[in-house]
Write an enzyme that holds these catalytic residues in place. Structure first.
Site: not given
Length: 338
Positions: A77-79, A81
């Site tokens: 759930q990377s912001n 990327t």
């Protein structure tokens, strides 16, 4: 200090708004005046966020080098990327994203909604990797870079959080300069700035930027990595490098880096009871959403510091809202009843 000598590719709307958090301030006793600087509203590219401000200083180098593929890394759930994918789409570049299993959390939809869903819609080549959370360069990311080269592409390497990159701290030096301009319009200065810290370059840039007017130690980082020794080292190292780049005129020392370790547990990406209370309290009093990974933890930290009397009466505190709300969808079970 000279930030203007670095080329910048505009990806944001302009100065981000500063919003009074009056109902939250009143709820906490009214003796400390809370404000939020809305980095979560900074861009039209897939909800923006703090990494978009950083990317403004990386993208000119990528274009100058003739790169055709942005390659970055983060958790599922990377912001980071998601923002890299959006910028790549805007520029007409390819994008490869390594999404590692950084969070010890399982939800039926965790790897199909929120940030990772948006990255896929944006056309990124999303590669799921089972490796767990750590701070620093990752083999999976280096392998992705090599795979682009092997296919005849020219990758541009963007590490986690844009942090361990020679230009990674510059965006938030600009944040500090922007705050000073807004303070002149408001007619007062903020006594403290509260910011979430994990990979380090956001706080590092702020430390350098606010050191220019003597407020480095007023930047209070709230650790959300649950690996504070690594985060502190990275903030300090990036801040030292950034200070030299922009010509601050003095060294950054460990005294300049304030990192509160009380609110990051139980581990990266997992909220504690205080995180969840802070998310709900801010949402229900201000209509402002925060997330369980980053901003919920820094909001918790700020709220507890007010409750504990750690800010002197009459202080004006600026909360840096860095974004991250799309990740809420990955925690749907936790918030199934609100």
């Amino acid at each position: 200090m000279n930030l203007q000598r670095f080329p910048r590719y505009p990806l944001t709307f302009g100065p981000t708004p500063i919003q009074p958090l009056k109902r939250l301030s009143d709820h906490l006793g009214g003796k400390v005046h809370l404000y939020a600087k809305r980095e979560d509203c900074n861009s039209g590219f897939a909800f923006g966020g703090n990494k978009t401000r950083k990317l403004e200083y990386l993208i000119p180098e990528a274009l100058a080098q003739g790169c055709d593929t942005l390659v970055s890394i983060g958790g599922i759930q990377s912001n980071q990327t998601r923002q890299v994918a959006a910028v790549a789409a805007h520029l007409g570049m390819k994008c490869v994203l390594v999404q590692e299993n950084w969070v010890n959390y399982s939800d039926a939809v965790y790897d199909r909604v929120g940030n990772i869903q948006m990255s896929r819609i944006l056309g990124a080549d999303v590669r799921l990797v089972a490796d767990g959370f750590d701070i620093g360069f990752r083999k999976s990311w280096e392998d992705a870079l090599e795979s682009v080269r092997a296919a005849g592409g020219k990758p541009y390497a963007i590490p986690a959080g844009c942090s361990d990159h020679p230009l990674g701290g510059l965006g938030f030096v600009g944040f500090a300069e922007e705050v000073r301009q807004q303070e002149a319009e408001l007619g007062f200065k903020f006594d403290y700035i509260v910011v979430c810290s994990v990979t380090g370059s956001t706080q590092a840039g702020m430390v350098v930027g606010f050191a220019d007017d003597g407020r480095a130690e007023r930047v209070i980082g709230i650790d959300a990595s649950a690996k504070p020794a690594q985060t502190r080292e990275q903030i300090t190292r990036i801040a030292k490098q950034t200070a030299e780049q922009v010509g601050l005129g003095r060294d950054i020392t460990s005294k300049d880096v304030v990192l509160d370790e009380r609110f990051g547990g139980p581990e990266y990406g997992l909220p504690n009871d205080g995180t969840l209370e802070a998310i709900r309290l801010c949402a229900r009093l201000e209509g402002v959403l925060t997330d369980p990974v980053y901003e919920g933890k820094s909001m918790h930290g700020m709220i507890e510091m007010v409750r504990n009397g750690e800010f002197p009466e009459g202080s004006r505190v600026l909360y840096a809202h860095l974004g991250g709300v799309p990740a809420l969808n990955g925690y749907s079970f936790i918030f199934r009843n609100g």
